[in-house]
Design a protein around this motif. Sequence first.
Motif, PDB file in Angstrom:
ATOM      1  N   UNK A   1       0.846  -1.187   0.000  1.00  0.00           N
ATOM      2  CA  UNK A   1       0.000   0.000   0.000  1.00  0.00           C
ATOM      3  C   UNK A   1       0.880   1.236   0.000  1.00  0.00           C
ATOM      4  N   UNK A   2       0.595   2.160  -0.908  1.00  0.00           N
ATOM      5  CA  UNK A   2       1.325   3.418  -1.006  1.00  0.00           C
ATOM      6  C   UNK A   2       0.299   4.557  -1.034  1.00  0.00           C
ATOM      7  N   UNK A   3       0.633   5.632  -1.707  1.00  0.00           N
ATOM      8  CA  UNK A   3      -0.234   6.809  -1.732  1.00  0.00           C
ATOM      9  C   UNK A   3      -1.352   6.717  -2.760  1.00  0.00           C
ATOM     10  N   UNK A   4      -1.243   5.804  -3.735  1.00  0.00           N
ATOM     11  CA  UNK A   4      -2.241   5.710  -4.793  1.00  0.00           C
ATOM     12  C   UNK A   4      -3.090   4.445  -4.610  1.00  0.00           C
ATOM     13  N   UNK A   5      -4.288   4.412  -5.217  1.00  0.00           N
ATOM     14  CA  UNK A   5      -5.155   3.226  -5.112  1.00  0.00           C
ATOM     15  C   UNK A   5      -4.474   1.972  -5.663  1.00  0.00           C
ATOM     16  N   UNK A   6      -4.866   0.811  -5.142  1.00  0.00           N
ATOM     17  CA  UNK A   6      -4.253  -0.472  -5.479  1.00  0.00           C
ATOM     18  C   UNK A   6      -5.334  -1.430  -5.963  1.00  0.00           C
ATOM     19  N   UNK A   7      -5.039  -2.191  -7.037  1.00  0.00           N
ATOM     20  CA  UNK A   7      -5.959  -3.246  -7.497  1.00  0.00           C
ATOM     21  C   UNK A   7      -5.685  -4.495  -6.677  1.00  0.00           C
ATOM     22  N   UNK A   8      -6.723  -5.075  -6.095  1.00  0.00           N
ATOM     23  CA  UNK A   8      -6.558  -6.250  -5.232  1.00  0.00           C
ATOM     24  C   UNK A   8      -7.886  -6.978  -5.066  1.00  0.00           C
ATOM     25  N   UNK A   9      -7.839  -8.113  -4.378  1.00  0.00           N
ATOM     26  CA  UNK A   9      -9.036  -8.849  -4.003  1.00  0.00           C
ATOM     27  C   UNK A   9      -9.318  -8.564  -2.541  1.00  0.00           C
TER      28      UNK A   9
ATOM     29  N   UNK B   1      -6.593   2.628   2.884  1.00  0.00           N
ATOM     30  CA  UNK B   1      -7.148   1.990   1.685  1.00  0.00           C
ATOM     31  C   UNK B   1      -8.426   1.261   2.095  1.00  0.00           C
ATOM     32  N   UNK B   2      -9.519   1.556   1.373  1.00  0.00           N
ATOM     33  CA  UNK B   2     -10.838   1.036   1.723  1.00  0.00           C
ATOM     34  C   UNK B   2     -11.425   0.315   0.517  1.00  0.00           C
TER      35      UNK B   2
ATOM     36  N   UNK C   1     -14.820  -1.979   3.922  1.00  0.00           N
ATOM     37  CA  UNK C   1     -13.855  -2.453   4.908  1.00  0.00           C
ATOM     38  C   UNK C   1     -12.486  -1.839   4.647  1.00  0.00           C
ATOM     39  N   UNK C   2     -11.786  -1.462   5.726  1.00  0.00           N
ATOM     40  CA  UNK C   2     -10.419  -0.964   5.581  1.00  0.00           C
ATOM     41  C   UNK C   2      -9.523  -2.159   5.307  1.00  0.00           C
ATOM     42  N   UNK C   3      -8.801  -2.120   4.171  1.00  0.00           N
ATOM     43  CA  UNK C   3      -7.967  -3.258   3.764  1.00  0.00           C
ATOM     44  C   UNK C   3      -6.483  -2.983   3.940  1.00  0.00           C
ATOM     45  N   UNK C   4      -6.099  -1.730   4.205  1.00  0.00           N
ATOM     46  CA  UNK C   4      -4.690  -1.424   4.404  1.00  0.00           C
ATOM     47  C   UNK C   4      -4.480   0.031   4.748  1.00  0.00           C
ATOM     48  N   UNK C   5      -3.273   0.321   5.292  1.00  0.00           N
ATOM     49  CA  UNK C   5      -2.912   1.677   5.666  1.00  0.00           C
ATOM     50  C   UNK C   5      -1.485   1.944   5.241  1.00  0.00           C
ATOM     51  N   UNK C   6      -1.237   3.135   4.688  1.00  0.00           N
ATOM     52  CA  UNK C   6       0.113   3.580   4.401  1.00  0.00           C
ATOM     53  C   UNK C   6       0.442   4.672   5.394  1.00  0.00           C
ATOM     54  N   UNK C   7       1.371   4.376   6.303  1.00  0.00           N
ATOM     55  CA  UNK C   7       1.774   5.346   7.324  1.00  0.00           C
ATOM     56  C   UNK C   7       3.051   6.029   6.879  1.00  0.00           C
ATOM     57  N   UNK C   8       3.024   7.326   6.895  1.00  0.00           N
ATOM     58  CA  UNK C   8       4.194   8.093   6.475  1.00  0.00           C
ATOM     59  C   UNK C   8       5.282   8.062   7.514  1.00  0.00           C
ATOM     60  N   UNK C   9       4.958   7.732   8.719  1.00  0.00           N
ATOM     61  CA  UNK C   9       5.968   7.679   9.765  1.00  0.00           C
ATOM     62  C   UNK C   9       5.675   6.557  10.718  1.00  0.00           C
TER      63      UNK C   9
ATOM     64  N   UNK D   1     -10.216  -9.027   1.132  1.00  0.00           N
ATOM     65  CA  UNK D   1     -10.256 -10.218   1.982  1.00  0.00           C
ATOM     66  C   UNK D   1     -11.604 -10.415   2.668  1.00  0.00           C
ATOM     67  N   UNK D   2     -12.444  -9.379   2.720  1.00  0.00           N
ATOM     68  CA  UNK D   2     -13.729  -9.488   3.382  1.00  0.00           C
ATOM     69  C   UNK D   2     -14.827  -9.990   2.446  1.00  0.00           C
ATOM     70  N   UNK D   3     -14.999  -9.326   1.287  1.00  0.00           N
ATOM     71  CA  UNK D   3     -16.100  -9.681   0.375  1.00  0.00           C
ATOM     72  C   UNK D   3     -15.638 -10.462  -0.851  1.00  0.00           C
ATOM     73  N   UNK D   4     -14.333 -10.705  -1.009  1.00  0.00           N
ATOM     74  CA  UNK D   4     -13.736 -11.487  -2.097  1.00  0.00           C
ATOM     75  C   UNK D   4     -13.971 -10.875  -3.481  1.00  0.00           C
ATOM     76  N   UNK D   5     -14.265  -9.580  -3.531  1.00  0.00           N
ATOM     77  CA  UNK D   5     -14.466  -8.900  -4.808  1.00  0.00           C
ATOM     78  C   UNK D   5     -13.123  -8.389  -5.314  1.00  0.00           C
ATOM     79  N   UNK D   6     -12.956  -8.402  -6.622  1.00  0.00           N
ATOM     80  CA  UNK D   6     -11.751  -7.843  -7.233  1.00  0.00           C
ATOM     81  C   UNK D   6     -12.006  -6.354  -7.444  1.00  0.00           C
ATOM     82  N   UNK D   7     -11.283  -5.496  -6.694  1.00  0.00           N
ATOM     83  CA  UNK D   7     -11.577  -4.072  -6.677  1.00  0.00           C
ATOM     84  C   UNK D   7     -10.298  -3.249  -6.786  1.00  0.00           C
ATOM     85  N   UNK D   8     -10.477  -1.966  -7.045  1.00  0.00           N
ATOM     86  CA  UNK D   8      -9.419  -0.967  -6.900  1.00  0.00           C
ATOM     87  C   UNK D   8      -9.776  -0.183  -5.650  1.00  0.00           C
ATOM     88  N   UNK D   9      -8.870  -0.142  -4.687  1.00  0.00           N
ATOM     89  CA  UNK D   9      -9.186   0.445  -3.395  1.00  0.00           C
ATOM     90  C   UNK D   9      -9.465   1.934  -3.500  1.00  0.00           C
ATOM     91  N   UNK D  10     -10.312   2.401  -2.608  1.00  0.00           N
ATOM     92  CA  UNK D  10     -10.525   3.834  -2.436  1.00  0.00           C
ATOM     93  C   UNK D  10      -9.573   4.318  -1.354  1.00  0.00           C
TER      94      UNK D  10
END
Length: 145
Positions: A71-79, A130-131, A137-145, A81-90
């Motif tokens: 996870x970085x600063x831009x949206x990520x394409x992934x599946x 990343x949601x 569901x929150x699927x990830x976090x990018x922490x700057x520090x 883990x909660x609903x098993x949908x193939x999505x691009x994160x918000x």
Amino acid sequence: MAEKPPPYPEQAQAPGFYPPQQGYNPQQPAYPFQQPGYPPQTTQYGNQPGYTNTTTTIIQQPTAVLATVSFRESPVAMTCPNCRASVVTGINYVTGTLTWLACLGLCVIGCDGGCCLIPFCLDSMKDVEHVCPSCGTQVGVYRRM
């Protein structure tokens, strides 16, 4: 002028020519259980006595999806883990440790009259959540520090 070559003997054939096999019949099936003609005849069993319909269900276990996604600063394409949908994160920007430290640093150098609040207005100073857009569901976090 040269004379024509003599003809081939009756029993000899041209190179690469194979005579048909003895007893070959193109209408005869290749295997004894096949019926002559096309298409092969099939029997529909349906719901006849003595036969049962079987359904096989294959369940695939989930794999570790989060281990391969960075996870970085831009949206990520992934599946998800909660609903098993193939999505691009918000993405959502949230106040994090870097934001607070920048605010504290500005206060220390004398910008405590309101300029110390500037880091709270800059997305580049905030953490990124990343949601999943499908289930929220929150699927990830990018922490700057």
